[in-house]
Motif scaffolding. Structure first.
Motif, PDB file in Angstrom:
ATOM      1  N   SER A  40      11.835 -58.716 -41.259  1.00 56.89           N
ATOM      2  CA  SER A  40      12.668 -57.673 -41.865  1.00 56.89           C
ATOM      3  C   SER A  40      12.232 -56.325 -41.300  1.00 56.89           C
ATOM      4  N   PRO A  41      13.126 -55.345 -41.316  1.00 59.15           N
ATOM      5  CA  PRO A  41      12.731 -54.007 -40.880  1.00 59.15           C
ATOM      6  C   PRO A  41      11.514 -53.475 -41.647  1.00 59.15           C
ATOM      7  N   ASP A  42      11.450 -53.773 -42.950  1.00 60.51           N
ATOM      8  CA  ASP A  42      10.300 -53.305 -43.741  1.00 60.51           C
ATOM      9  C   ASP A  42       8.990 -53.913 -43.246  1.00 60.51           C
ATOM     10  N   LEU A  43       8.989 -55.221 -42.989  1.00 63.27           N
ATOM     11  CA  LEU A  43       7.783 -55.879 -42.504  1.00 63.27           C
ATOM     12  C   LEU A  43       7.388 -55.325 -41.133  1.00 63.27           C
ATOM     13  N   TRP A  44       8.363 -55.173 -40.235  1.00 58.68           N
ATOM     14  CA  TRP A  44       8.072 -54.656 -38.899  1.00 58.68           C
ATOM     15  C   TRP A  44       7.455 -53.268 -38.982  1.00 58.68           C
ATOM     16  N   TRP A 103       4.658 -48.197 -19.630  1.00 56.90           N
ATOM     17  CA  TRP A 103       4.154 -48.118 -20.999  1.00 56.90           C
ATOM     18  C   TRP A 103       4.224 -46.673 -21.492  1.00 56.90           C
ATOM     19  N   TYR A 104       3.793 -45.749 -20.700  1.00 57.22           N
ATOM     20  CA  TYR A 104       3.751 -44.351 -21.134  1.00 57.22           C
ATOM     21  C   TYR A 104       5.151 -43.822 -21.466  1.00 57.22           C
ATOM     22  N   PHE A 105       6.106 -44.078 -20.593  1.00 55.54           N
ATOM     23  CA  PHE A 105       7.437 -43.511 -20.816  1.00 55.54           C
ATOM     24  C   PHE A 105       8.300 -44.334 -21.761  1.00 55.54           C
ATOM     25  N   TRP A 106       8.083 -45.631 -21.868  1.00 56.75           N
ATOM     26  CA  TRP A 106       8.946 -46.492 -22.671  1.00 56.75           C
ATOM     27  C   TRP A 106       8.314 -46.749 -24.040  1.00 56.75           C
ATOM     28  N   VAL A 107       7.092 -47.252 -24.040  1.00 63.52           N
ATOM     29  CA  VAL A 107       6.453 -47.623 -25.310  1.00 63.52           C
ATOM     30  C   VAL A 107       5.870 -46.397 -26.007  1.00 63.52           C
ATOM     31  N   GLN A 108       5.117 -45.581 -25.278  1.00 59.60           N
ATOM     32  CA  GLN A 108       4.522 -44.401 -25.905  1.00 59.60           C
ATOM     33  C   GLN A 108       5.604 -43.455 -26.414  1.00 59.60           C
ATOM     34  N   GLY A 109       6.725 -43.411 -25.728  1.00 59.82           N
ATOM     35  CA  GLY A 109       7.850 -42.618 -26.236  1.00 59.82           C
ATOM     36  C   GLY A 109       8.295 -43.098 -27.610  1.00 59.82           C
ATOM     37  N   ALA A 110       8.348 -44.412 -27.778  1.00 53.98           N
ATOM     38  CA  ALA A 110       8.681 -44.986 -29.087  1.00 53.98           C
ATOM     39  C   ALA A 110       7.567 -44.708 -30.089  1.00 53.98           C
ATOM     40  N   ASN A 111       6.308 -44.837 -29.645  1.00 51.84           N
ATOM     41  CA  ASN A 111       5.180 -44.549 -30.537  1.00 51.84           C
ATOM     42  C   ASN A 111       5.232 -43.120 -31.066  1.00 51.84           C
ATOM     43  N   SER A 112       5.590 -42.191 -30.204  1.00 49.07           N
ATOM     44  CA  SER A 112       5.671 -40.781 -30.616  1.00 49.07           C
ATOM     45  C   SER A 112       6.722 -40.579 -31.700  1.00 49.07           C
ATOM     46  N   MET A 114       7.820 -42.992 -33.755  1.00 49.65           N
ATOM     47  CA  MET A 114       7.372 -43.724 -34.943  1.00 49.65           C
ATOM     48  C   MET A 114       6.309 -42.944 -35.714  1.00 49.65           C
ATOM     49  N   ALA A 115       5.534 -42.139 -35.013  1.00 45.04           N
ATOM     50  CA  ALA A 115       4.500 -41.341 -35.681  1.00 45.04           C
ATOM     51  C   ALA A 115       5.090 -40.299 -36.625  1.00 45.04           C
ATOM     52  N   THR A 116       6.368 -39.992 -36.475  1.00 47.46           N
ATOM     53  CA  THR A 116       7.018 -39.003 -37.345  1.00 47.46           C
ATOM     54  C   THR A 116       7.675 -39.647 -38.566  1.00 47.46           C
ATOM     55  N   ALA A 128      17.014 -48.981 -32.853  1.00 51.71           N
ATOM     56  CA  ALA A 128      16.878 -48.551 -31.450  1.00 51.71           C
ATOM     57  C   ALA A 128      15.409 -48.393 -31.067  1.00 51.71           C
ATOM     58  N   ILE A 129      14.611 -47.833 -31.961  1.00 54.68           N
ATOM     59  CA  ILE A 129      13.194 -47.622 -31.664  1.00 54.68           C
ATOM     60  C   ILE A 129      12.447 -48.960 -31.646  1.00 54.68           C
ATOM     61  N   ARG A 130      12.760 -49.827 -32.592  1.00 56.61           N
ATOM     62  CA  ARG A 130      12.125 -51.149 -32.589  1.00 56.61           C
ATOM     63  C   ARG A 130      12.441 -51.882 -31.298  1.00 56.61           C
ATOM     64  N   LEU A 131      13.696 -51.881 -30.874  1.00 54.52           N
ATOM     65  CA  LEU A 131      14.088 -52.549 -29.638  1.00 54.52           C
ATOM     66  C   LEU A 131      13.398 -51.905 -28.431  1.00 54.52           C
ATOM     67  N   ARG A 132      13.319 -50.587 -28.429  1.00 51.23           N
ATOM     68  CA  ARG A 132      12.633 -49.888 -27.323  1.00 51.23           C
ATOM     69  C   ARG A 132      11.159 -50.292 -27.263  1.00 51.23           C
ATOM     70  N   TRP A 133      10.505 -50.341 -28.411  1.00 52.30           N
ATOM     71  CA  TRP A 133       9.087 -50.670 -28.467  1.00 52.30           C
ATOM     72  C   TRP A 133       8.843 -52.101 -27.990  1.00 52.30           C
ATOM     73  N   GLU A 134       9.625 -53.036 -28.516  1.00 53.24           N
ATOM     74  CA  GLU A 134       9.440 -54.446 -28.165  1.00 53.24           C
ATOM     75  C   GLU A 134       9.791 -54.706 -26.698  1.00 53.24           C
ATOM     76  N   THR A 135      10.936 -54.209 -26.232  1.00 55.51           N
ATOM     77  CA  THR A 135      11.322 -54.454 -24.838  1.00 55.51           C
ATOM     78  C   THR A 135      10.407 -53.711 -23.868  1.00 55.51           C
ATOM     79  N   GLY A 136       9.882 -52.583 -24.280  1.00 55.49           N
ATOM     80  CA  GLY A 136       8.911 -51.877 -23.445  1.00 55.49           C
ATOM     81  C   GLY A 136       7.684 -52.721 -23.196  1.00 55.49           C
ATOM     82  N   HIS A 137       7.194 -53.369 -24.245  1.00 63.86           N
ATOM     83  CA  HIS A 137       6.040 -54.246 -24.081  1.00 63.86           C
ATOM     84  C   HIS A 137       6.364 -55.448 -23.189  1.00 63.86           C
ATOM     85  N   ILE A 138       7.572 -55.952 -23.277  1.00 57.98           N
ATOM     86  CA  ILE A 138       7.988 -57.064 -22.413  1.00 57.98           C
ATOM     87  C   ILE A 138       8.013 -56.608 -20.953  1.00 57.98           C
ATOM     88  N   ALA A 139       8.534 -55.421 -20.702  1.00 51.76           N
ATOM     89  CA  ALA A 139       8.573 -54.884 -19.333  1.00 51.76           C
ATOM     90  C   ALA A 139       7.161 -54.683 -18.785  1.00 51.76           C
TER      91      ALA A 139
END
Length: 163
Positions: A40-44, A103-112, A114-116, A128-139
């Protein structure tokens, strides 16, 4: 040319560091299907953003990722007179470097972003952010895997081509 002395040492250390860098990235890939399809989004959000599940990935992964770039570069320099080995080691270096850039541009961008996020409000851009984070790690894992294969080809090619 045979692997001995400092070349054997650097080959072993480089292969070990590259494998250890690939490991956490591959773990993210293994986690991604259930995290995207079943959680679920809450668990993620709770596990990824608020409960510091991935702090060890950062603390251990960051130095490993930097070493996984530097060590194949050192190996390439040591093997600069053996063209095939050198080329594969340079490819490994470049692929691990690209993984860190992605990682820096795809995942860290999502991390930034998510920190807000606040615990009380669910973010509108969550999917969109969850998909960016997960697919960034796959890449990142894909690039590291290609880098690891290039590194293994480099090590397996030492002394085998009669050069």
């Amino acid at each position: 040319m045979q692997l001995h002395g400092s070349l054997l040492f650097w080959s072993t250390v480089t292969a070990t560091v590259a494998a250890l860098s690939l490991g956490p990235s591959f773990a993210h890939v293994l986690e991604s299907a259930p995290r995207l399809a079943r959680w679920s989004p809450d668990l993620w959000r709770e596990t990824t953003v608020y409960n510091e599940q991935f702090w060890v990935f950062a603390a251990v992964g960051e130095p490993l990722d930097v070493a996984a770039i530097l060590f194949p570069a050192i190996l390439a320099w040591l093997m600069r007179s053996d063209s095939p080995v050198f080329a594969y080691a340079v490819a490994a270096t470049v692929l691990y470097l690209l993984a860190l850039v992605v990682w820096y541009f795809w995942v860290q961008g999502a991390n930034s972003i998510m920190a807000t996020w606040s615990v009380s409000a669910f973010p509108l851009e969550f999917e969109a952010i969850r998909l960016r984070w997960e697919t960034g790690h796959i890449a990142v894992a894909t690039l590291k895997l290609a880098g690891f294969v290039a590194l293994m080809l480099s090590l397996l090619t030492v002394g085998r081509l009669g050069i």
